[in-house]
Design an enzyme around this catalytic site. Structure first.
Site, PDB file in Angstrom:
ATOM      1  N   THR A  35      20.789  37.848  33.223  1.00 23.51           N
ATOM      2  CA  THR A  35      19.188  38.216  33.361  1.00 23.51           C
ATOM      3  C   THR A  35      18.873  37.710  34.630  1.00 23.51           C
ATOM      4  OG1 THR A  35      19.056  36.151  32.002  1.00 23.51           O
ATOM      5  CG2 THR A  35      18.654  38.303  31.112  1.00 23.51           C
ATOM      6  N   ASP A  36      19.548  36.771  35.386  1.00 26.72           N
ATOM      7  CA  ASP A  36      19.156  36.082  36.715  1.00 26.72           C
ATOM      8  C   ASP A  36      18.652  37.317  37.666  1.00 26.72           C
ATOM      9  OD1 ASP A  36      21.841  36.891  36.800  1.00 26.72           O
ATOM     10  OD2 ASP A  36      22.365  35.004  38.032  1.00 26.72           O
ATOM     11  N   ALA A 122      36.289  25.784  34.952  1.00 25.88           N
ATOM     12  CA  ALA A 122      36.543  26.055  33.508  1.00 25.88           C
ATOM     13  C   ALA A 122      35.004  26.860  33.269  1.00 25.88           C
ATOM     14  CB  ALA A 122      36.717  24.877  32.742  1.00 25.88           C
ATOM     15  N   LEU A 124      31.912  25.452  33.595  1.00 25.33           N
ATOM     16  CA  LEU A 124      31.066  24.439  33.571  1.00 25.33           C
ATOM     17  C   LEU A 124      30.392  24.073  34.782  1.00 25.33           C
ATOM     18  CD1 LEU A 124      32.847  22.113  30.823  1.00 25.33           C
ATOM     19  CD2 LEU A 124      31.582  24.437  30.514  1.00 25.33           C
ATOM     20  N   SER A 125      30.614  24.688  35.747  1.00 25.46           N
ATOM     21  CA  SER A 125      30.051  24.614  36.956  1.00 25.46           C
ATOM     22  C   SER A 125      30.383  23.312  37.948  1.00 25.46           C
ATOM     23  CB  SER A 125      28.468  24.952  37.129  1.00 25.46           C
ATOM     24  OG  SER A 125      27.987  25.638  38.163  1.00 25.46           O
ATOM     25  N   SER A 127      31.421  23.383  40.633  1.00 22.97           N
ATOM     26  CA  SER A 127      30.932  23.417  42.159  1.00 22.97           C
ATOM     27  C   SER A 127      29.387  23.158  42.516  1.00 22.97           C
ATOM     28  CB  SER A 127      30.992  25.000  42.354  1.00 22.97           C
ATOM     29  OG  SER A 127      30.355  25.702  41.617  1.00 22.97           O
ATOM     30  N   ASP A 171      22.979  27.416  38.147  1.00 25.11           N
ATOM     31  CA  ASP A 171      23.820  26.153  37.856  1.00 25.11           C
ATOM     32  C   ASP A 171      23.307  24.988  38.966  1.00 25.11           C
ATOM     33  OD1 ASP A 171      25.172  28.310  36.983  1.00 25.11           O
ATOM     34  OD2 ASP A 171      27.022  28.251  38.183  1.00 25.11           O
TER      35      ASP A 171
END
Ligand code: ADP
Ligand code: MG
Length: 384
Positions: A35-36, A122, A124-125, A127, A171
């Site tokens: 949706t972003d 994985a 879960l961000s 980065s 994120d």
């Protein structure tokens, strides 16, 4: 070693200076998928896995960066940073430094230590946790003090422009602005946000399918093109519709037959997902967990059937959770075609839930999934 004392002594032993230490969390998206870029809504939560960044100034004009996760140190001249990414983990912190320098800050030499318990790559961000913690650390050297939403935007630019990662802003935004025991409803149009409480007795159980399928034609790109094509059809009739955020299910009833069938399906997912995401935040505000679970189930079905972004393993991971005690809601989270599911589970049952889900998945696919029991945590901050 989520232990600032041990982390500090690691930095001190390597760089012979006392660091200022900053933490930034990873995240999981509870609802609002793809949706972003339609300028719609997402609702992630920051989790209690984080990256620590310790920083101290240097007088030799160098920028030295050490990652405890990789056991590796890289060193650069502050006045001569690489012009391009090197496909190395140091691209992320260097990208942050370059974006801050581009904002007019003079960046002095410094030593930076990094450590993270966010599982890398994985979903879960890790980065975002890395760039946001680095941004706070480097900011502290320059005297700048940006509000959280601005930090998020600068960090997104570091990933987009220097690292070359084609990510949205979710994120970095939730890593910078998350709040303990809350989900964050983000309006991707204007970056306004609202916090919605997750009761402390609810755990976020994240289950990694351990697969990531490559999709013929490029999953992300082709979905985006189909979404944009659907929007263009509606815009012919209603010129005010710039993104699917502005469209309604009624528009699809009226003009859906002018769309390619796949475009119509993708648009149905995006438009209904925006409605569900806002409804999910309202359910949390009311404390209506049953409704939240129902919305997550609907979101998964829409993501799987209309958006065709799930896969056999992810559908199974959601299905296998359904009759386990303590489940509130489950769905595939992230960009799709594999990755992790997010399960809202009563905390008292979370350990048994995780064990049973893992065993069922292994019995079906012969792979042991990584399963993490997390809680909604606070956003990036300085540790004293
Ligand atoms: P995700 O953000 O989902 O974990 P990405 O591919 O976007 O996956 O980011 C993972 C990359 O970020 C790693 O391959 C590495 O280059 C970098 N990274 C993340 N955390 C660290 C860390 N603690 N130290 C060094 N590099 C890291
Ligand atoms: Mg990432």
């Amino acid at each position: 070693m989520h232990d600032p004392v041990a982390f500090r002594s690691l930095h001190r032993a390597r760089f012979h200076a006392e660091p200022a230490v900053f933490a930034a969390p990873g995240r999981v998206n509870l609802i609002g998928e793809h949706t972003d870029y339609a300028e719609g809504f997402v609702m992630p939560a920051a989790i209690d896995f984080a990256t620590l960044a310790g920083v101290s100034p240097r007088t030799d004009g160098k920028i030295a960066i050490y990652s405890e996760n990789y056991g590796e140190e890289r060193s650069f001249e502050a006045a001569a940073l690489p012009a391009q990414a090197n496909h190395h983990w140091s691209d992320y912190p260097i990208g942050v430094v370059k974006v801050l320098a581009g904002e007019g800050h003079r960046i002095p030499g410094f030593s930076l230590s990094l450590w993270s318990d966010v599982p890398l790559s994985a979903g879960l961000s890790s980065s975002a946790a890395l760039v946001v913690s680095t941004a706070l650390a480097v900011e502290s050297l320059t005297g700048a003090s940006y509000p959280g939403p601005v930090v998020a935007r600068l960090c997104q630019r570091a990933e987009n422009e220097f690292v070359g990662a084609n990510c949205g802003i979710m994120d970095q935004f939730v890593s910078a602005n998350g709040a303990q025991d809350h989900a964050l409803l983000l309006d991707c149009r204007d970056l306004s946000f609202r916090l919605a409480p997750i009761p402390p007795h609810v755990a976020l159980v994240i289950a990694n399918t351990m697969v990531k399928h490559s999709v013929a034609g490029g999953g992300y790109k082709s979905r985006r093109a189909e979404v944009e094509a659907a929007c263009a059809v509606i815009a012919r009739h209603r010129p005010g519709v710039k993104f699917l955020r502005d469209a309604t299910l009624d528009d699809l009833d009226k003009w859906g037959r002018e769309m390619e069938p796949k475009s119509l399906m993708r648009a149905r997912h995006i438009i209904s997902e925006n409605l569900r995401t806002v409804a999910a935040s309202e359910a949390l505000l009311r404390g209506d967990l049953e409704e939240l679970g129902r919305l997550m189930a609907e979101a998964h079905a829409s993501y799987s059937r209309d958006f065709e972004a799930s896969c056999v393993e992810a559908d199974a991971m959601v299905e296998l959770a359904q009759d386990l005690p303590g489940l509130i809601g489950a769905r595939l989270t992230g960009g799709g075609f594999g990755g992790c599911t997010v399960n809202l589970v009563e905390q008292a049952q979370a350990a048994a839930f995780s064990e049973a889900l893992g065993a069922r998945y292994t019995a079906q696919f012969g792979m042991v999934p990584q399963i993490y029991i997390c809680h909604a945590s606070g956003g990036a901050h300085r540790l004293d």
